[in-house]
Design an enzyme around this catalytic site. Structure first.
Site, PDB file in Angstrom:
ATOM      1  N   ARG A  85       0.832  -1.201   0.000  1.00 23.95           N
ATOM      2  CA  ARG A  85       0.000   0.000   0.000  1.00 23.95           C
ATOM      3  C   ARG A  85       0.865   1.248   0.000  1.00 23.95           C
ATOM      4  O   ARG A  85       1.765   1.394   0.813  1.00 23.95           O
ATOM      5  CB  ARG A  85      -0.900   0.006   1.243  1.00 23.95           C
ATOM      6  CG  ARG A  85      -1.693   1.282   1.488  1.00 23.95           C
ATOM      7  CD  ARG A  85      -2.960   1.303   0.663  1.00 23.95           C
ATOM      8  NE  ARG A  85      -3.762   2.494   0.906  1.00 23.95           N
ATOM      9  CZ  ARG A  85      -4.776   2.556   1.763  1.00 23.95           C
ATOM     10  NH1 ARG A  85      -5.100   1.512   2.473  1.00 23.95           N
ATOM     11  NH2 ARG A  85      -5.471   3.668   1.890  1.00 23.95           N
ATOM     12  N   ARG A  94      -5.628   1.586  -4.843  1.00 24.01           N
ATOM     13  CA  ARG A  94      -4.780   0.974  -3.834  1.00 24.01           C
ATOM     14  C   ARG A  94      -4.701  -0.534  -3.998  1.00 24.01           C
ATOM     15  O   ARG A  94      -5.630  -1.170  -4.464  1.00 24.01           O
ATOM     16  CB  ARG A  94      -5.255   1.340  -2.428  1.00 24.01           C
ATOM     17  CG  ARG A  94      -6.598   0.828  -1.952  1.00 24.01           C
ATOM     18  CD  ARG A  94      -7.800   1.690  -2.328  1.00 24.01           C
ATOM     19  NE  ARG A  94      -7.648   3.114  -2.101  1.00 24.01           N
ATOM     20  CZ  ARG A  94      -7.943   3.712  -0.947  1.00 24.01           C
ATOM     21  NH1 ARG A  94      -8.403   3.038   0.057  1.00 24.01           N
ATOM     22  NH2 ARG A  94      -7.795   5.007  -0.833  1.00 24.01           N
ATOM     23  N   ASP A  97      -6.923  -2.128   0.953  1.00 23.25           N
ATOM     24  CA  ASP A  97      -7.524  -1.259   1.961  1.00 23.25           C
ATOM     25  C   ASP A  97      -8.240  -2.161   2.953  1.00 23.25           C
ATOM     26  O   ASP A  97      -9.019  -3.034   2.548  1.00 23.25           O
ATOM     27  CB  ASP A  97      -8.541  -0.355   1.252  1.00 23.25           C
ATOM     28  CG  ASP A  97      -9.024   0.800   2.099  1.00 23.25           C
ATOM     29  OD1 ASP A  97      -8.380   1.133   3.109  1.00 23.25           O
ATOM     30  OD2 ASP A  97     -10.062   1.381   1.737  1.00 23.25           O
ATOM     31  N   ASP A  99     -10.540  -1.832   6.388  1.00 21.05           N
ATOM     32  CA  ASP A  99     -11.257  -0.895   7.257  1.00 21.05           C
ATOM     33  C   ASP A  99     -11.978  -1.660   8.362  1.00 21.05           C
ATOM     34  O   ASP A  99     -12.631  -2.670   8.089  1.00 21.05           O
ATOM     35  CB  ASP A  99     -12.326  -0.133   6.463  1.00 21.05           C
ATOM     36  CG  ASP A  99     -11.741   0.821   5.440  1.00 21.05           C
ATOM     37  OD1 ASP A  99     -10.656   1.372   5.684  1.00 21.05           O
ATOM     38  OD2 ASP A  99     -12.382   1.011   4.384  1.00 21.05           O
TER      39      ASP A  99
HETATM   40  N1  ROI Z   1     -14.633   1.944  -4.598  1.00 23.41           N
HETATM   41  C1  ROI Z   1     -15.004   0.664  -4.528  1.00 23.41           C
HETATM   42  N2  ROI Z   1     -15.864   0.194  -5.450  1.00 23.41           N
HETATM   43  N3  ROI Z   1     -14.551  -0.176  -3.579  1.00 23.41           N
HETATM   44  C2  ROI Z   1     -13.678   0.253  -2.622  1.00 23.41           C
HETATM   45  O1  ROI Z   1     -13.268  -0.538  -1.743  1.00 23.41           O
HETATM   46  C3  ROI Z   1     -13.273   1.602  -2.642  1.00 23.41           C
HETATM   47  N4  ROI Z   1     -12.405   2.084  -1.707  1.00 23.41           N
HETATM   48  C4  ROI Z   1     -12.054   3.362  -1.699  1.00 23.41           C
HETATM   49  C5  ROI Z   1     -12.550   4.348  -2.716  1.00 23.41           C
HETATM   50  C6  ROI Z   1     -11.377   4.986  -3.425  1.00 23.41           C
HETATM   51  C7  ROI Z   1     -13.366   5.411  -2.008  1.00 23.41           C
HETATM   52  N5  ROI Z   1     -13.399   3.736  -3.722  1.00 23.41           N
HETATM   53  C8  ROI Z   1     -13.767   2.429  -3.657  1.00 23.41           C
HETATM   54  O2  ROI Z   1     -11.261   3.795  -0.737  1.00 23.41           O
END
Ligand code: ROI
Length: 163
Positions: A85, A94, A97, A99
């Protein structure tokens, strides 16, 4: 504590990135990966006027952990970093991610952490995978997940068949 983690990737073989991250979650100290959703393909949510991005692979995992929310966050960031990352622009593409969506039924509002995840209610690529594995939960401040899922469309989102 029961915790739900959102996973997302849209760079460098996103499907492999998400599968590898699930293994890493299962290897965290004092933590068991109890369940994961299917993988979903989803059109990138981007900021207005930003360059187009590749589709994402998204999934949600259910953990049972003795780590605090803050400890868990630090471990998730280490996994993100280990998978390459690089933080460039806000809402950029990325490799991975991770969360913290939910941490039991706790609400957290600190400098580094907002739980439930602040964007959860706006993101079909979080709501539908979460509903797949936790159809009966309530989300602090939002009410029943079933009701939220019912109100949330599938635009740009599809479940990937793995068989
Ligand atoms: N868009 C999608 N479809 N899935 C994601 O996990 C995701 N994550 C993000 C941003 C860039 C907002 N867009 C995303 O962080």
């Amino acid at each position: 504590m029961m915790a739900f983690i959102g996973l997302g990737s849209n760079l460098q073989q996103p499907k492999q990135q998400v599968l590898k991250a699930l293994q890493s979650l299962n290897n965290l100290p004092e933590t068991n990966l109890l369940q994961n959703s299917a993988l979903y393909q989803s059109a990138a949510l981007t900021l207005p006027d930003s360059a187009p991005q590749n589709d994402y692979i998204n999934a949600v995992a259910r953990l049972d952990t003795l780590l605090s929310a803050e400890q868990l966050l630090i471990h998730l960031q280490a996994i993100e970093n280990a998978q390459g990352r690089v933080r460039t622009e806000k809402w950029g593409a990325r490799t991975l991610d991770l969360d913290i969506l939910l941490y039991g039924d706790e609400t957290v509002a600190s400098e580094n952490l907002t739980i439930p995840h602040a964007q959860l209610k706006f993101r079909n690529f979080v709501i539908h995978p979460l509903f797949e594995i936790a159809g009966d939960i309530n989300i602090p401040g939002l009410g029943s997940l079933a009701q939220l899922a019912e109100q949330t469309g599938w635009t740009g989102l599809s479940k990937i068949q793995m068989d």
